[in-house]
Design a protein around this motif. Structure first.
Motif, PDB file in Angstrom:
ATOM      1  N   THR A   1       0.818  -1.220   0.000  1.00  0.00           N
ATOM      2  CA  THR A   1       0.000   0.000   0.000  1.00  0.00           C
ATOM      3  C   THR A   1       0.849   1.267   0.000  1.00  0.00           C
ATOM      4  OG1 THR A   1      -0.088  -0.159   2.404  1.00  0.00           O
ATOM      5  CG2 THR A   1      -1.908  -1.137   1.165  1.00  0.00           C
TER       6      THR A   1
ATOM      7  N   VAL B   1       2.911  10.928  -6.592  1.00  0.00           N
ATOM      8  CA  VAL B   1       3.790  11.477  -7.629  1.00  0.00           C
ATOM      9  C   VAL B   1       3.009  11.786  -8.890  1.00  0.00           C
ATOM     10  CG1 VAL B   1       5.714  10.938  -9.161  1.00  0.00           C
ATOM     11  CG2 VAL B   1       5.875  10.405  -6.711  1.00  0.00           C
ATOM     12  N   ARG B   2       2.076  10.853  -9.246  1.00  0.00           N
ATOM     13  CA  ARG B   2       1.293  11.062 -10.465  1.00  0.00           C
ATOM     14  C   ARG B   2       0.424  12.308 -10.340  1.00  0.00           C
ATOM     15  NH1 ARG B   2      -1.324   6.621 -10.427  1.00  0.00           N
ATOM     16  NH2 ARG B   2       0.220   5.420 -11.582  1.00  0.00           N
ATOM     17  N   ARG B   3      -0.211  12.450  -9.183  1.00  0.00           N
ATOM     18  CA  ARG B   3      -1.066  13.626  -8.981  1.00  0.00           C
ATOM     19  C   ARG B   3      -0.245  14.914  -8.962  1.00  0.00           C
ATOM     20  NH1 ARG B   3      -4.965  11.286  -4.128  1.00  0.00           N
ATOM     21  NH2 ARG B   3      -6.221   9.869  -5.450  1.00  0.00           N
ATOM     22  N   TRP B   4       0.939  14.817  -8.396  1.00  0.00           N
ATOM     23  CA  TRP B   4       1.825  15.981  -8.360  1.00  0.00           C
ATOM     24  C   TRP B   4       2.226  16.424  -9.765  1.00  0.00           C
ATOM     25  CZ3 TRP B   4       7.326  16.590  -9.106  1.00  0.00           C
ATOM     26  CH2 TRP B   4       7.813  17.793  -8.645  1.00  0.00           C
TER      27      TRP B   4
ATOM     28  N   GLY C   1       3.850   1.648  -1.289  1.00  0.00           N
ATOM     29  CA  GLY C   1       4.429   1.880  -2.612  1.00  0.00           C
ATOM     30  C   GLY C   1       3.410   2.434  -3.584  1.00  0.00           C
ATOM     31  N   VAL C   2       2.230   1.885  -3.582  1.00  0.00           N
ATOM     32  CA  VAL C   2       1.170   2.377  -4.477  1.00  0.00           C
ATOM     33  C   VAL C   2       0.824   3.811  -4.125  1.00  0.00           C
ATOM     34  CG1 VAL C   2      -1.230   2.057  -5.160  1.00  0.00           C
ATOM     35  CG2 VAL C   2       0.255   0.080  -4.880  1.00  0.00           C
ATOM     36  N   SER C   3       0.765   4.135  -2.865  1.00  0.00           N
ATOM     37  CA  SER C   3       0.431   5.493  -2.433  1.00  0.00           C
ATOM     38  C   SER C   3       1.450   6.501  -2.944  1.00  0.00           C
ATOM     39  CB  SER C   3       0.369   5.539  -0.911  1.00  0.00           C
ATOM     40  OG  SER C   3       0.105   6.859  -0.481  1.00  0.00           O
ATOM     41  N   ARG C   4       2.728   6.168  -2.895  1.00  0.00           N
ATOM     42  CA  ARG C   4       3.752   7.078  -3.408  1.00  0.00           C
ATOM     43  C   ARG C   4       3.574   7.331  -4.902  1.00  0.00           C
ATOM     44  NH1 ARG C   4       7.152   4.416   0.281  1.00  0.00           N
ATOM     45  NH2 ARG C   4       7.859   2.947  -1.332  1.00  0.00           N
ATOM     46  N   LYS C   5       3.259   6.284  -5.638  1.00  0.00           N
ATOM     47  CA  LYS C   5       3.065   6.455  -7.082  1.00  0.00           C
ATOM     48  C   LYS C   5       1.878   7.366  -7.370  1.00  0.00           C
ATOM     49  CE  LYS C   5       5.051   1.999  -8.482  1.00  0.00           C
ATOM     50  NZ  LYS C   5       4.770   0.691  -9.125  1.00  0.00           N
ATOM     51  N   VAL C   6       0.818   7.146  -6.605  1.00  0.00           N
ATOM     52  CA  VAL C   6      -0.363   7.987  -6.824  1.00  0.00           C
ATOM     53  C   VAL C   6      -0.045   9.450  -6.508  1.00  0.00           C
ATOM     54  CG1 VAL C   6      -2.696   8.482  -5.984  1.00  0.00           C
ATOM     55  CG2 VAL C   6      -1.991   6.121  -6.405  1.00  0.00           C
TER      56      VAL C   6
END
Length: 357
Positions: free
Chosen positions: A15, A24-27, A17-22
């Motif tokens: 969770t 970064v993507r939103r950023w 790792g997925v949260s960091r990707k989300v």
């Protein structure tokens, strides 16, 4: 006794790792959106700025662009065959496009477009085309792109017009230089166009050096101001003066003539009639200027100082009581800032009058 079969350990759900990707993507999406909004605002601002005639600059900037426009045309004339043109054949052309039709300019903002033309002389088309080749090669050596201009359509079909092509380029200062056939006269011309410039009228060419009465310290008999563009103004000394009788503006008890000499070492003329000299109000002495002077700038007289020349004019000031000095403000032409002058005045005894004469 119950025994339980040991189970294989399950992999932890990623969770974090997925949260960091989300995040970064939103950023990244947010940055892209902000960049798009900034670009849109800049484009809209640029659109209205161009619609209004471009950015607002200073009167000194216009003066500099005017000088560069003249120089660009004269440089091009110098690259033609001998006898085809002359730098002194320059005429100033007005522009109907550099007009504030939409009300973008305020009271302290003006606009002008420096544009000049030179008539050219050729015995035939071969000489004309050879000069186009000379200019094309010279512009190419400077890294400027040459655009071809088709022959103009005649304004009057019954009037014969030369059907010769033309060329143009834009130099490093944004000046468009072109050679072609004038569609109205049917003759070859060279033009230099500096573009429409919006500028603040009260932000003129600054003075880089002041001496004597213009130095801002104690009054002096005379002084000098040198401007950034090479124009020089000298003023003084003030001398007692008796105007001729019959004038509509009667002098007071103490009257002085003040000589002003403008030497033009810039690349454009200085219009003396476009800027007047003024005096600071002095309630004790009642200092004022006689409006009939300088006579040199009267109707029909020369009022421009060409490049490389000087012109001398005389202003006349009068006061009810003898002033301690003359405090004046003067700037030569509409594109130069006014400077403060403090001129000492002569004594009014006969011996002192002779000394100052």
């Amino acid at each position: 006794m119950k025994t339980s079969t040991p189970q294989e350990p399950t992999a932890a759900t990623p969770t974090a790792g997925v949260s960091r990707k989300v995040v970064v993507r939103r950023w990244l999406i947010g940055l892209a959106a902000a960049a798009a909004i900034f670009w849109a605002c800049s484009a809209v601002s640029g659109f209205f700025e161009n619609l209004g005639g471009g950015p607002i600059r200073s009167a000194a900037d216009y003066r500099e662009q005017d000088i560069k426009t003249r120089e660009a045309g004269r440089r091009a004339i110098g690259g033609l065959r001998p006898g085809a043109g002359n730098a002194d054949w320059m005429t100033e052309e007005g522009s109907t496009s550099c007009v504030d039709d939409l009300g973008f300019d305020g009271d302290d903002v003006s606009r002008k477009q420096p544009r000049y033309e030179w008539n050219l002389r050729y015995a035939g088309k071969a000489e004309y085309l050879a000069d186009l080749g000379r200019l094309r090669a010279a512009w190419g050596r400077r890294g400027w792109k040459t655009e071809d201009k088709p022959a103009p359509e005649p304004v009057n079909p019954d009037r014969p017009t030369l059907r010769w092509p033309g060329i143009r380029t834009t130099d490093d200062h944004g000046v468009t230089v072109a050679v072609g056939i004038d569609r109205y006269t049917g003759k070859p011309v060279l033009s230099a166009d500096g573009g429409c410039v919006r500028y603040r009228k009260d932000d003129g060419v600054a003075a880089r050096e002041r001496t004597g009465a213009a130095g801002g310290k104690s009054p002096a008999r005379k002084g000098t101001v040198t401007y950034d563009d090479g124009v020089e103004v000298s003023m003084g000394p003030a001398r007692p003066f008796t105007p001729a009788p019959g004038g509509t503006d009667a002098p007071a008890a103490h009257t002085y003539r003040v000589p002003v000499t403008v030497t033009n070492r810039s690349g454009a003329p200085v219009d003396l009639r476009s800027h007047d000299i003024g005096s600071y109000a002095d309630a004790k002495s009642g200092l004022r200027r006689l409006t009939g002077y300088p006579a040199e700038l009267g109707a029909g007289g020369p009022h421009r100082v060409p490049e490389g020349e000087s012109m001398r004019v005389e202003y006349v000031f009068t006061a009810e009581t003898e002033p301690s000095h003359l405090e004046l403000a003067y700037g030569p032409g509409e594109f130069h800032t006014s400077c403060t002058w403090r001129l000492s005045v002569p004594w009014t005894s006969s011996s002192d009058v002779a000394q100052w004469s």
